[in-house]
Motif scaffolding. Sequence first.
Motif, short mmCIF file in Angstrom:
data_model
loop_
_atom_site.label_atom_id
_atom_site.label_comp_id
_atom_site.label_asym_id
_atom_site.label_seq_id
_atom_site.Cartn_x
_atom_site.Cartn_y
_atom_site.Cartn_z
N PHE A 143 -6.89 6.58 -0.25
CA PHE A 143 -5.59 6.96 0.30
C PHE A 143 -5.75 7.23 1.79
O PHE A 143 -6.66 7.95 2.20
CB PHE A 143 -5.04 8.20 -0.41
CG PHE A 143 -4.69 7.97 -1.84
CD1 PHE A 143 -3.50 7.35 -2.18
CD2 PHE A 143 -5.54 8.38 -2.86
CE1 PHE A 143 -3.16 7.13 -3.50
CE2 PHE A 143 -5.22 8.17 -4.18
CZ PHE A 143 -4.03 7.54 -4.51
N LEU A 152 -10.86 1.80 -3.44
CA LEU A 152 -9.48 2.22 -3.25
C LEU A 152 -9.44 3.63 -2.66
O LEU A 152 -10.01 4.56 -3.24
CB LEU A 152 -8.73 2.19 -4.59
CG LEU A 152 -8.54 0.81 -5.22
CD1 LEU A 152 -7.86 0.93 -6.58
CD2 LEU A 152 -7.73 -0.10 -4.31
N GLY A 183 0.81 -1.22 0.00
CA GLY A 183 0.00 0.00 0.00
C GLY A 183 0.84 1.26 0.00
O GLY A 183 0.46 2.27 -0.60
N HIS A 202 -3.40 12.05 -9.91
CA HIS A 202 -3.35 11.77 -8.48
C HIS A 202 -1.93 11.95 -7.94
O HIS A 202 -1.68 11.59 -6.78
CB HIS A 202 -3.84 10.34 -8.20
CG HIS A 202 -5.27 10.11 -8.58
ND1 HIS A 202 -6.32 10.49 -7.78
CD2 HIS A 202 -5.82 9.53 -9.69
CE1 HIS A 202 -7.46 10.15 -8.35
NE2 HIS A 202 -7.20 9.56 -9.51
N TRP A 240 1.75 8.27 2.88
CA TRP A 240 0.43 7.84 2.42
C TRP A 240 0.48 6.39 1.97
O TRP A 240 1.54 5.88 1.58
CB TRP A 240 -0.08 8.72 1.27
CG TRP A 240 -0.41 10.11 1.72
CD1 TRP A 240 0.40 11.20 1.66
CD2 TRP A 240 -1.62 10.55 2.32
NE1 TRP A 240 -0.22 12.30 2.19
CE2 TRP A 240 -1.47 11.93 2.61
CE3 TRP A 240 -2.82 9.92 2.65
CZ2 TRP A 240 -2.48 12.68 3.20
CZ3 TRP A 240 -3.83 10.68 3.24
CH2 TRP A 240 -3.66 12.03 3.50
N GLN A 241 -0.66 5.73 2.01
CA GLN A 241 -0.76 4.38 1.51
C GLN A 241 -2.10 4.20 0.80
O GLN A 241 -3.09 4.86 1.13
CB GLN A 241 -0.62 3.36 2.65
CG GLN A 241 -1.63 3.54 3.77
CD GLN A 241 -1.36 2.62 4.93
OE1 GLN A 241 -0.76 1.57 4.77
NE2 GLN A 241 -1.82 3.00 6.12
N LEU A 242 -2.10 3.33 -0.18
CA LEU A 242 -3.33 3.00 -0.92
C LEU A 242 -3.91 1.72 -0.35
O LEU A 242 -3.20 0.72 -0.22
CB LEU A 242 -3.02 2.84 -2.40
CG LEU A 242 -4.21 2.54 -3.32
CD1 LEU A 242 -5.09 3.77 -3.48
CD2 LEU A 242 -3.73 2.05 -4.69
N GLY A 277 0.77 3.94 -3.00
CA GLY A 277 0.29 5.26 -2.61
C GLY A 277 1.37 6.32 -2.62
O GLY A 277 1.12 7.47 -2.21
N PRO A 326 -4.98 5.00 -9.78
CA PRO A 326 -4.20 4.09 -8.92
C PRO A 326 -4.19 2.66 -9.47
O PRO A 326 -5.12 2.22 -10.14
CB PRO A 326 -4.93 4.17 -7.58
CG PRO A 326 -5.72 5.43 -7.62
CD PRO A 326 -6.08 5.65 -9.05
N LEU A 362 0.62 10.27 -8.50
CA LEU A 362 1.18 8.98 -8.12
C LEU A 362 2.49 8.69 -8.85
O LEU A 362 2.63 8.97 -10.04
CB LEU A 362 0.18 7.86 -8.42
CG LEU A 362 -1.06 7.83 -7.52
CD1 LEU A 362 -2.11 6.89 -8.11
CD2 LEU A 362 -0.69 7.41 -6.12
N ARG A 383 -7.59 -0.94 -0.16
CA ARG A 383 -8.94 -1.27 -0.60
C ARG A 383 -9.79 -1.53 0.63
O ARG A 383 -9.51 -2.45 1.40
CB ARG A 383 -8.94 -2.51 -1.51
CG ARG A 383 -10.35 -2.92 -1.94
CD ARG A 383 -10.32 -4.11 -2.88
NE ARG A 383 -9.71 -3.77 -4.14
CZ ARG A 383 -10.34 -3.12 -5.12
NH1 ARG A 383 -11.59 -2.72 -4.96
NH2 ARG A 383 -9.72 -2.85 -6.25
#
Length: 437
Positions: free
Chosen positions: A303, A301, A217, A345, A238-240, A221, A356, A347, A242
């Motif tokens: 952040f 999804l 993640g 985003h 930050w992390q992504l 992210g 993402p 990213l 679900r």
Amino acid sequence: MSNRRGNGESSIYFSESDGKWHGWVTVGTKPDGRPDRRHRMAATEAEVREKVKALEKQRAAGKVRKAGRPPTVEQWMDTFLNTVCARKVEDGSMAPRTLDDYRSKAQLYIVPGIGKHRIDRLAAEHLDKLYLDLLRRPLASSTVLKVHRIISRALKVAMQREIISRNVATLLDAPSAEEIEIEPLTRDEARAVLVEAEQRRNGSRWSVALAMGLRQGEALGLRWTYLDLDEGVMKVWWQLQRLKWRHGCEDPHACGEKHHRKACRKNCTAHKSYKRGCPKPCPKDCTGHEKACPERKDGGLVFRAPKGRNKRTAPIPPPLIPLLKAQRTAQKRERLAAADVWEDHDLVFAQPNGRPIDPRRDWEEWQDILKAAGLEAKRVHDGRHTAGTLLTENGVGLRVVMELLGHSQLRVTQRYTHVGSPLAEDAAVKMGAALWG
């Protein structure tokens, strides 16, 4: 004979109507502000005085339960999860995925096992039997330990709110959990992965994984704003993730009746035997349909900022910097090609349209790279273990490794100190030289 007292003090008296001795003790106030007075009754004055003294002693120790019938474990778990824990998620002190894990284990193990017990009558023996049954299924010892911790935290809150006078989970030893053996890549295997990944789009994503030890993640992210390639510093802020969808409608049952029959999932405990989804009507305790709710919320999804030591700033290994610069150049070309379709985003690693990368697709890419490199399948998280192992084998201190990887406890970092590591082998050679020359 009577002994009545005012000003909230205890009273003892004899009632001629029933021939019994009665005692009343004020233990606090009710939610509406009225005095909370408890009644005790006995055949003799001495007996009722003993009961009154015992209740006064509980009052002095703060161990008198609140007025009203205490809830069952099932009822309290519902309050604990959907009120206490839900508030913690809202204020950021609990991760949404942690709450999802709590709900899952409560539904699968806690409620079926001890849910019908009244919370004030729950005994340590009930927990012992629950854990024994779970271990005999068999479940992983780590899962049973998590169940114990959830029960203990729920009972701790119940005790703080004076629903119960003690936490019975503290009366027994917590189930022991076996340490899961980590399976990192060797130095040669890691280099083979980098060679294969270099030929692919977003190939530096795996260079970051192996060199920086980021969680999945955290890597997905990662944003350009938090990379300083001139100074060689990365902010893992930050992390992504679900997250599971939640109902946004007022009546989830009615919503399920209308929309969810085709969206039934195996975690719908009311009708696991139905292979084609929900029967009609949809049972009220059906819980697998949030994803199909037209007003669904809080899922998909998202952040999120990491908690605690997970939010960290780490130096970037010098050879990784040109790879990230090349990634930035390649992404600028993709952005021009995507034109109006591009979603910005910020990213570092994104889809060709800027959106993402789905963690599932990321996992598939990892497995494909391992296979192309001639290696066995491994978890994405094993890339993180590889980084920790290589740092330790090259003489980096455990405290530094702990800081770089964002571990909250040194115990977690110590898993990377393998007996067969080069440092341990070198220590064995030196010991042999000291003793035998």
